[in-house]
Design a protein around this motif. Structure first.
Motif, PDB file in Angstrom:
ATOM      1  N   TYR A   1      -2.729   4.905  -2.901  1.00 21.20           N
ATOM      2  CA  TYR A   1      -3.854   5.672  -2.350  1.00 21.20           C
ATOM      3  C   TYR A   1      -4.168   6.830  -3.301  1.00 21.20           C
ATOM      4  O   TYR A   1      -3.318   7.690  -3.565  1.00 21.20           O
TER       5      TYR A   1
ATOM      6  N   VAL B   1       1.431   5.722  -0.625  1.00 16.21           N
ATOM      7  CA  VAL B   1       0.830   7.057  -0.645  1.00 16.21           C
ATOM      8  C   VAL B   1       1.953   8.084  -0.773  1.00 16.21           C
ATOM      9  O   VAL B   1       3.035   7.913  -0.201  1.00 16.21           O
TER      10      VAL B   1
ATOM     11  N   ALA C   1      -4.480   1.880   1.984  1.00 13.13           N
ATOM     12  CA  ALA C   1      -4.076   1.320   0.690  1.00 13.13           C
ATOM     13  C   ALA C   1      -3.612  -0.126   0.854  1.00 13.13           C
ATOM     14  O   ALA C   1      -3.876  -0.978   0.003  1.00 13.13           O
TER      15      ALA C   1
ATOM     16  N   LEU D   1      -9.937   5.817  -3.706  1.00 15.61           N
ATOM     17  CA  LEU D   1      -9.757   5.118  -2.427  1.00 15.61           C
ATOM     18  C   LEU D   1     -10.034   6.048  -1.260  1.00 15.61           C
ATOM     19  O   LEU D   1     -10.587   5.633  -0.239  1.00 15.61           O
ATOM     20  N   HIS D   2      -9.642   7.332  -1.422  1.00 15.40           N
ATOM     21  CA  HIS D   2      -9.919   8.302  -0.357  1.00 15.40           C
ATOM     22  C   HIS D   2     -11.418   8.466  -0.160  1.00 15.40           C
ATOM     23  O   HIS D   2     -11.904   8.516   0.980  1.00 15.40           O
TER      24      HIS D   2
ATOM     25  N   TYR E   1      -3.451   6.692   5.550  1.00 22.16           N
ATOM     26  CA  TYR E   1      -3.777   6.449   4.147  1.00 22.16           C
ATOM     27  C   TYR E   1      -2.955   5.278   3.600  1.00 22.16           C
ATOM     28  O   TYR E   1      -3.446   4.488   2.779  1.00 22.16           O
TER      29      TYR E   1
ATOM     30  N   GLU F   1     -12.713   5.496   1.586  1.00 20.76           N
ATOM     31  CA  GLU F   1     -12.342   5.534   3.006  1.00 20.76           C
ATOM     32  C   GLU F   1     -13.208   6.543   3.759  1.00 20.76           C
ATOM     33  O   GLU F   1     -13.639   6.297   4.885  1.00 20.76           O
TER      34      GLU F   1
ATOM     35  N   CYS G   1      -0.960  -1.199  -4.462  1.00 19.58           N
ATOM     36  CA  CYS G   1      -2.150  -0.322  -4.431  1.00 19.58           C
ATOM     37  C   CYS G   1      -1.713   1.058  -3.983  1.00 19.58           C
ATOM     38  O   CYS G   1      -1.116   1.206  -2.913  1.00 19.58           O
TER      39      CYS G   1
ATOM     40  N   GLY H   1       0.844  -1.189   0.000  1.00 18.77           N
ATOM     41  CA  GLY H   1       0.000   0.000   0.000  1.00 18.77           C
ATOM     42  C   GLY H   1       0.877   1.235   0.000  1.00 18.77           C
ATOM     43  O   GLY H   1       1.818   1.332   0.795  1.00 18.77           O
TER      44      GLY H   1
ATOM     45  N   GLN I   1      -6.598  -2.310   1.119  1.00 20.78           N
ATOM     46  CA  GLN I   1      -7.206  -2.495  -0.191  1.00 20.78           C
ATOM     47  C   GLN I   1      -6.389  -3.469  -1.035  1.00 20.78           C
ATOM     48  O   GLN I   1      -6.927  -4.294  -1.780  1.00 20.78           O
TER      49      GLN I   1
END
Length: 948
Positions: A671, A635, A656, A675-676, A652, A679, A669, A633, A659
């Motif tokens: 972010y 970001v 991710a 996705l935000h 975050y 979330e 993945c 994940g 996910q």
């Protein structure tokens, strides 16, 4: 005459100065001790300026608060100022003012009592009945709200009328009344709130002639609600909310006195939490109980026990009433009849082993938590025990005894959380537990930490036997003058060894505070510290969380040693790809965090893919043919939302990673906005679901079920929609999956059953012929204790026969728990409910299962019908015909979902399916529309059919 005072100059580049009305109001807008502008509104406007780029010029007025507000409001209407805060939405003022689409705060009505009153405890509704509430004509609306609130919370009150609110306040001060309603933002000094209710939003109001301000304000407030969803709550807590002091009611004091002297168990050998020194109990628990006794008047007698087992035996013999310091992982929790308070202190536990002990491979499942640390240390040293789990603070305390426990080994990586509560045995009747919890909630963290630090300051002392053991060589030297020089050497040697050991321990503790003990990488705490520093310096990074799928399989198949070796090799891979000034850590088990100096996603992804190849190469060498699967994940810290917020970006990154775990096809993945938003939707659903249920935002929609042979209505299925106040209508796929994860679906399903029963009762009362309604039931509710009784309570409440309710269960629940499901179905059918298996054919459908299941109805999934309708060779149609024929032989009625065309209906009728449901007949309708379009015609048809 209004005084116009400019605010402090903001950052350069802002070209719009907004004139803001500034009435002096407690908490909302006021001048602090330095004469600076302060308050809820000022802080909110500061956040707002991040999105609007506005500077502010605050405008004040002379007079009391009401005069200031009236003056400034007139100035706003005349265009002498641009904006004014803390305004209730009043439709009549829309002719003169502009309101934004969003509120920026909420005010509550508070039921307040005198601050020094000890009769009324906060939120203690059970003791409020009969409370005298002062009222005045200006409080009539708030008194109506109080009446509803009292009915909901089951307490009564007596109204004491006064001509004015000033006289009402004086009446409370003089004892003519106990309480009075006030606004939480303007609670007078000398009063405290015991409850809050009736929330009312407040807004900014704008000058009607300046339309250019409205759109930027709306946009900024919307963006703030997404970036800072809890800002209003945080500002409210800062300026208006304070927890009340611990209050002992008179009946509580009488109850405590009637208890007499209680016997409280303290365990020896567990310093600094609890210990016995010179015949007196000491430690954190002793200090806490002393403070508790002083606050409540509780009388107690300490009872010293040497272990949890002895404490349990004393409880069974009636020698102990309370447990002073019951660990959440101790054997006390297995004893029936003991209730536990809220935790009043938390820590960690570690695994300690003896000098020559070999810890068994399954020690994670076999280890027990022990309370008497000193006793366990002695048994470990003597070989009576192999290993034991002990409190970390207590371990450090007794390790101060140099020379006594040096040969014990502490597994610093085995830490687990442990909480300490007060245990109340069945020997104590009444509401002592409630009093204890109220006291624990009132004790601040500062007070608890002070008690703990005071206990930690006590140095560990040797008993005479321990002292003789530690200094045995020195004593021997005193009697052996011949070998004095040798004894002096040993004394020097032991002292130096002890000093070196202390130095090594200190260095090891420092090492553990920054580095992972297994791999040598940074630990989570050091990573967060470096991340916070980088974000504060606005250094752009790509944060990456890396996790192995099914690492447990590696542990179990190849052994812990090989698994640990693989983790160390992953660390080497990270060393290989990391550049100077980049950093990483092993967070826990098989989870690693990386911080790469990348500003764009593409180059970062390329480097991550290189890393994954390196890891796979190491796995192929060490784990032979096993192919590891890694997911990540990521970001960017410089990207929106909340750029360079260390905590937010860490969250975050983890979102991710979660996910990425769900997506088996993608290993990386990142972010992003989608996705935000997902979330944020998850956070919205979780934070609003309980309130939505209480406020009735979940609405019942009905979709009719039609008899395929007569064309008449035969029932309906109840479907849920969420009518939110700020996001419009939400459909089930937006919240039901999350409810099934967090268990909220249990409450929602019972709520829907009650909505169905309420609607049926309304139809019956109005003379309409009721129809059977199906309600979906989650697997958690179906398997819960007292499920049937809860359903019967609801139908009994509305006097509805169970025959009007069909309970729909999913096929997956049936396949997993056949025997338990059949037992529950038998009880439901005995109670009169009908049972339907929903979505048959969507999973692993089994005709054998259908034969074993005692259901009344079978609902074929819409995919079944779609497949049969598109079938070219007739295979799907034959399968459907077999299922329908089998159901008919088993006396199970059948319903086909997804009927969308007349051709669908005709095919189902030819196959002898009983009922159809779908958009061909109707989409899901509100109860009113369903009544108008289906139930009323159906009732008229029945009336005509039965007419003579």
């Amino acid at each position: 005459m209004a005084a116009m005072i400019p605010a402090a100059q903001a950052a350069s580049g802002r070209d719009r100065v907004v004139r803001v009305g500034f009435p002096i109001q407690q908490g909302i807008s006021y001048l602090d001790e330095n004469g600076d502008y302060a308050g809820y509104m000022v802080d909110y406007l500061e956040y707002l300026s991040l999105y609007t780029g506005w500077d502010y010029e605050f405008v004040t007025a002379e007079g009391d608060t009401n005069t200031q507000i009236i003056t400034l409001l007139q100035m706003l209407i005349n265009g002498e100022i641009d904006m004014m805060g803390t305004m209730n939405y009043i439709p009549a003022l829309e002719e003169y003012l502009l309101y934004p689409s969003y509120s920026y705060g909420t005010t509550y009505t508070s039921l307040t009592v005198l601050e020094d009153s000890t009769q009324w405890a906060e939120e203690d509704f059970s003791s409020w009945s009969g409370i005298k509430v002062a009222s005045a004509p200006s409080l009539s609306k708030r008194m109506e709200d109080l009446a509803q609130y009292a009915e909901l919370n089951h307490f009564t009150y007596e109204v004491v009328e006064f001509p004015t609110i000033t006289e009402a306040l004086q009446g409370v001060r003089e004892g003519q009344a106990d309480a009075i309603l006030q606004v939480d933002m303007a609670t007078l000094d000398g009063f405290r709130a015991i409850t809050r209710f009736a929330p009312t939003p407040y807004y900014f109001a704008l000058y009607k002639g300046d339309q250019a301000l409205l759109q930027p304000l709306n946009n900024a407030m919307y963006q703030m609600s997404r970036a800072y969803p809890y800002l209003q709550t945080e500002l409210y807590d800062e300026y208006f909310y304070s927890s009340g002091p611990f209050v002992m009611l008179e009946q509580d004091r009488k109850y405590i006195q009637e208890l007499g002297t209680l016997k409280v168990a303290f365990c020896a050998g567990n310093a600094p939490l609890q210990d016995v020194r010179d015949g007196q109990v000491q430690g954190m628990a002793a200090s806490y109980f002393a403070a508790l006794a002083e606050a409540t008047g509780l009388k107690y007698e300490p009872v010293i026990v040497q272990s949890c087992e002895e404490g349990i035996a004393y409880i069974q013999q009636g020698k102990v009433d309370l447990i002073a310091c019951a660990a959440s992982t101790s054997s006390y929790i297995t004893v029936d009849g003991i209730q536990f308070s809220l935790p009043y202190f938390s820590g960690n536990s570690l695994l300690v082993s003896g000098p020559s002990a070999e810890i068994p491979a399954d020690y994670e499942n076999a280890q027990l938590f022990y309370t008497n640390t000193q006793s366990v240390f002695n048994k470990l040293r003597s070989g009576e025990m192999c290993c034991g789990r002990l409190d970390a603070y207590s371990i450090n305390y007794y390790l101060q005894k140099q020379g006594l426990y040096d040969d014990l080994s502490v597994d610093w990586s085995s830490d687990k959380n442990v909480s300490y509560c007060i245990g109340v045995t069945s020997h104590v009747s009444g509401n002592l537990l409630s009093i204890l919890n109220r006291y624990i909630r009132s004790v601040s963290d500062v007070e608890s930490q002070h008690m703990f630090y005071e206990a930690m300051s006590q140095e560990a002392t040797y008993t005479p036997v321990e002292w003789l053991y530690v200094y045995r060589f020195r004593l021997l030297a005193a009697f052996m003058l011949v070998v004095l020089s040798l004894c002096l050497y040993f004394f020097y040697h032991n002292s130096r060894k002890a000093h070196q050991e202390m130095t090594r321990t200190r260095q090891k503790l420092e090492q553990l505070s920054r580095y992972d003990n297994l791999t040598g990488a940074y630990n989570d705490g050091e990573f967060r510290s470096l991340l916070t520093q980088a974000c504060s310096q606005k250094i752009p990074l790509m944060l990456v969380a890396l996790n192995l799928r099914n690492f447990k399989y590696i542990n179990e198949t190849y052994g812990l040693s090989t698994a640990d070796q693989f983790l160390c090799r992953i660390k080497c891979c990270l060393d290989t790809i990391c550049r100077p000034e980049e950093f990483f850590c092993r967070q826990s088990a098989d989870v690693f965090y990386l911080a790469l100096r990348e500003t764009q996603a593409e180059p970062a992804v390329e480097r991550i893919q290189t890393l994954l190849k390196l890891i796979q190469k190491e796995a192929s060498q060490l784990l032979e043919e096993y192919s590891v699967s890694v997911y990540c994940g990521c970001v960017l810290t410089a990207a929106a939302p909340e750029p360079f917020s260390a905590d937010a970006k860490h969250n975050y990154m983890m979102a991710a990673l979660a996910q990425g775990k769900k997506d088996k096809k993608q290993s990386i993945c990142i972010y992003d906005e989608a996705l935000h938003e997902a979330e944020q939707m998850r956070l919205y659903v979780e934070s609003h679901m309980q309130h939505a249920l209480e406020q009735g935002e979940f609405r019942m929609y009905l979709q009719p079920k039609m008899d395929l042979h007569t064309g008449l209505l035969t029932g309906a299925e109840a479907l849920v929609r969420w009518q939110t106040k700020d996001r419009g209508l939400l459909f089930p796929d937006q919240f039901i999956p999350l409810f099934e994860e967090n268990g909220f679906c249990v409450q929602l399903d019972l709520y829907m059953v009650e909505q169905v029963c309420r609607q049926l009762r309304q139809w019956i009362n109005r003379g309409l012929m009721p129809t059977n309604i199906s309600v979906n039931q989650t697997r958690l509710l179906f398997a819960s204790e007292g499920y049937v009784e809860k359903l019967l309570d609801i139908t009994g409440k509305y006097h509805i026969s169970s025959q009007y309710i069909t309970l729909e269960i999913l096929e997956s629940l049936v396949l997993e728990h056949m025997d338990q499901v059949n037992a529950c179905i038998a009880r439901l059918r005995d109670a009169g409910f009908r049972i339907s298996m929903d979505d048959f054919g969507s999973g692993y459908s089994s005709l054998n299962t259908l034969g074993r299941l005692k259901i009344d109805e079978l609902k074929l999934d819409r995919l079944f019908l779609m497949g049969a309708a598109k079938d070219t060779d007739g295979t799907q149609r034959k399968i459907m015909a077999c299922i329908l024929d089998l159901a008919r032989q088993l006396n199970i009625s059948t319903v086909a979902e997804g009927v969308e065309t007349q051709e669908n209906e005709q095919m189902l009728a030819q196959l002898s399916c009983n009922y159809g449901q779908g958009y061909y007949y109707s989409q899901p309708l509100t109860a009113a529309d369903f009544e108008r379009d289906f139930l009323v015609p159906y009732s008229k048809h029945l009336a005509c059919a039965h007419a003579p």
